[in-house]
Design a protein around this motif. Structure first.
Motif, PDB file in Angstrom:
ATOM      1  N   GLN A 168      32.667  22.408  60.313  1.00  0.00           N
ATOM      2  CA  GLN A 168      34.060  22.541  60.727  1.00  0.00           C
ATOM      3  C   GLN A 168      34.873  21.336  60.255  1.00  0.00           C
ATOM      4  N   SER A 169      34.288  20.142  60.302  1.00  0.00           N
ATOM      5  CA  SER A 169      34.973  18.935  59.816  1.00  0.00           C
ATOM      6  C   SER A 169      35.236  19.019  58.325  1.00  0.00           C
ATOM      7  N   LEU A 170      34.256  19.479  57.591  1.00  0.00           N
ATOM      8  CA  LEU A 170      34.382  19.614  56.147  1.00  0.00           C
ATOM      9  C   LEU A 170      35.497  20.578  55.783  1.00  0.00           C
ATOM     10  N   LYS A 171      35.601  21.671  56.522  1.00  0.00           N
ATOM     11  CA  LYS A 171      36.626  22.687  56.260  1.00  0.00           C
ATOM     12  C   LYS A 171      37.999  22.260  56.774  1.00  0.00           C
ATOM     13  N   GLN A 172      38.063  21.790  58.011  1.00  0.00           N
ATOM     14  CA  GLN A 172      39.332  21.506  58.678  1.00  0.00           C
ATOM     15  C   GLN A 172      39.942  20.170  58.253  1.00  0.00           C
ATOM     16  N   ARG A 173      39.109  19.143  58.074  1.00  0.00           N
ATOM     17  CA  ARG A 173      39.521  17.814  57.633  1.00  0.00           C
ATOM     18  C   ARG A 173      40.559  17.172  58.551  1.00  0.00           C
ATOM     19  N   SER A 174      40.519  17.545  59.821  1.00  0.00           N
ATOM     20  CA  SER A 174      41.388  16.924  60.819  1.00  0.00           C
ATOM     21  C   SER A 174      40.640  16.886  62.147  1.00  0.00           C
ATOM     22  N   PRO A 175      41.003  15.964  63.043  1.00  0.00           N
ATOM     23  CA  PRO A 175      40.290  15.838  64.323  1.00  0.00           C
ATOM     24  C   PRO A 175      40.377  17.109  65.168  1.00  0.00           C
ATOM     25  N   PHE A 176      39.315  17.370  65.910  1.00  0.00           N
ATOM     26  CA  PHE A 176      39.294  18.525  66.803  1.00  0.00           C
ATOM     27  C   PHE A 176      38.342  18.246  67.954  1.00  0.00           C
ATOM     28  N   VAL A 177      38.462  19.049  68.994  1.00  0.00           N
ATOM     29  CA  VAL A 177      37.576  18.962  70.152  1.00  0.00           C
ATOM     30  C   VAL A 177      36.648  20.158  70.112  1.00  0.00           C
ATOM     31  N   ILE A 178      35.366  19.899  70.329  1.00  0.00           N
ATOM     32  CA  ILE A 178      34.391  20.984  70.353  1.00  0.00           C
ATOM     33  C   ILE A 178      33.794  21.088  71.752  1.00  0.00           C
ATOM     34  N   HIS A 179      33.690  22.312  72.240  1.00  0.00           N
ATOM     35  CA  HIS A 179      33.108  22.587  73.558  1.00  0.00           C
ATOM     36  C   HIS A 179      31.732  23.192  73.351  1.00  0.00           C
ATOM     37  N   CYS A 180      30.780  22.758  74.147  1.00  0.00           N
ATOM     38  CA  CYS A 180      29.443  23.336  74.031  1.00  0.00           C
ATOM     39  C   CYS A 180      29.182  24.293  75.193  1.00  0.00           C
ATOM     40  N   HIS A 181      28.127  25.053  75.045  1.00  0.00           N
ATOM     41  CA  HIS A 181      27.759  26.067  76.035  1.00  0.00           C
ATOM     42  C   HIS A 181      27.374  25.462  77.380  1.00  0.00           C
ATOM     43  N   ALA A 182      27.103  24.158  77.410  1.00  0.00           N
ATOM     44  CA  ALA A 182      26.692  23.499  78.651  1.00  0.00           C
ATOM     45  C   ALA A 182      27.863  22.878  79.411  1.00  0.00           C
TER      46      ALA A 182
END
Length: 93
Positions: free
Chosen positions: A16-30
């Motif tokens: 996702q970083s490689l594609k988006q190239r901008s900061p983001f927040v990722i949520h996990c299943h836990a």
């Protein structure tokens, strides 16, 4: 469970970083979340910087881990992103 965590926190964040190239927040299943910041040097993608782990106010994971989940600092996505540039972190040499 561990395989799912490794997949989410390594391959998904990287791609996702490689594609988006901008900061983001990722949520996990836990019910946890991390801030992911792509690192780009002279227009070349070099990797990611992961900041966290935080507790997601939107959801929690598994009942058997609720005590550990509650120990994580809680923060909202917008609060994590508000001080970052909208593009990736660029370093020029």
């Amino acid at each position: 469970l561990l395989k799912r965590c490794i997949k989410e926190h390594h391959s998904d964040e990287f791609f996702q970083s490689l594609k988006q190239r901008s900061p983001f927040v990722i949520h996990c299943h836990a019910g946890a979340m991390e801030l992911v910041i792509p690192l780009i040097v002279n227009e070349v993608f070099c990797g990611v910087l992961c900041v966290g782990t935080f507790r997601s106010p939107q959801k929690y994971g598994y009942n058997e881990f609720i005590g550990e989940w509650q120990k994580l600092p809680e923060i909202k996505d917008k609060d994590l992103l508000q001080y970052l540039p909208s593009s990736g972190v660029y370093i020029h040499r």
